[in-house]
Design a protein around this motif. Structure first.
Motif, short mmCIF file in Angstrom:
data_model
loop_
_atom_site.label_atom_id
_atom_site.label_comp_id
_atom_site.label_asym_id
_atom_site.label_seq_id
_atom_site.Cartn_x
_atom_site.Cartn_y
_atom_site.Cartn_z
N GLU A 182 -0.94 0.22 -3.81
CA GLU A 182 -1.99 -0.80 -3.84
C GLU A 182 -3.18 -0.30 -3.03
OE1 GLU A 182 -0.10 -4.41 -2.49
OE2 GLU A 182 1.22 -4.46 -4.22
N PRO A 183 -4.38 -0.80 -3.33
CA PRO A 183 -5.57 -0.28 -2.66
C PRO A 183 -5.55 -0.53 -1.14
CG PRO A 183 -6.16 -2.01 -4.25
CD PRO A 183 -4.68 -1.81 -4.32
N ALA A 184 -5.97 0.50 -0.40
CA ALA A 184 -6.05 0.43 1.06
C ALA A 184 -7.52 0.45 1.47
CB ALA A 184 -5.29 1.57 1.70
N THR A 185 -8.27 -0.52 0.99
CA THR A 185 -9.70 -0.55 1.30
C THR A 185 -9.91 -0.99 2.75
OG1 THR A 185 -9.95 -2.86 0.62
CG2 THR A 185 -10.24 -1.17 -1.10
N ALA A 186 -11.07 -0.67 3.26
CA ALA A 186 -11.40 -1.06 4.63
C ALA A 186 -11.34 -2.58 4.77
CB ALA A 186 -12.78 -0.53 5.01
N ALA A 187 -11.81 -3.30 3.78
CA ALA A 187 -11.80 -4.76 3.85
C ALA A 187 -10.37 -5.31 3.91
CB ALA A 187 -12.55 -5.35 2.65
N ARG A 188 -9.49 -4.77 3.09
CA ARG A 188 -8.09 -5.23 3.12
C ARG A 188 -7.45 -4.95 4.47
NH1 ARG A 188 -4.01 -3.74 -1.24
NH2 ARG A 188 -3.23 -5.84 -0.90
N ILE B 212 0.85 -1.20 0.00
CA ILE B 212 0.00 0.00 0.00
C ILE B 212 0.88 1.25 0.00
CG2 ILE B 212 -1.61 1.33 1.42
CD1 ILE B 212 -2.79 -1.46 2.30
#
Length: 106
Positions: free
Chosen positions: A80-86, A75
């Protein structure tokens, strides 16, 4: 001492996992040498830590530190995506690592 070695081994695992990206398929000599050195050192420290720690615990903690750290550095370094789910999943991995430390003698 075995836990300290295990944490160092996990940090080196993060280093070599991220290092793989910089080797560009092992075509860049300096990153390749550094990555291979981190791989060897990581596995050696894991093996030494396993002298005193249960194999399942040591391996799971080593992989957990490596996986969580690699995701976080992916990230930070590579966008890279830092989504809440990840991030929640990384939190679960870290909770598992801490849980294993708390319930494992030594």
């Amino acid at each position: 001492m075995p836990w300290l070695l295990l944490v160092l081994a996990g940090l080196l695992e993060i280093g070599w996992a991220i290092g793989l990206k910089y080797t560009e398929g092992f075509t860049r000599p300096l990153p390749t040498v550094a990555t291979v050195a981190a791989m060897v050192a990581s596995v050696l420290l894991l093996g030494i830590a396993m002298r005193s720690l249960p194999v399942g615990t040591a391996y799971a903690v080593w992989v957990g530190i490596g996986a969580a750290g690699t995701v976080l550095l992916g990230i930070a370094l590579f966008g890279e995506p830092a989504t809440a789910a990840r991030l929640a999943c990384v939190g679960l991995i870290l909770a598992g690592v801490v849980g294993l430390k708390l319930v494992t003698p030594a």
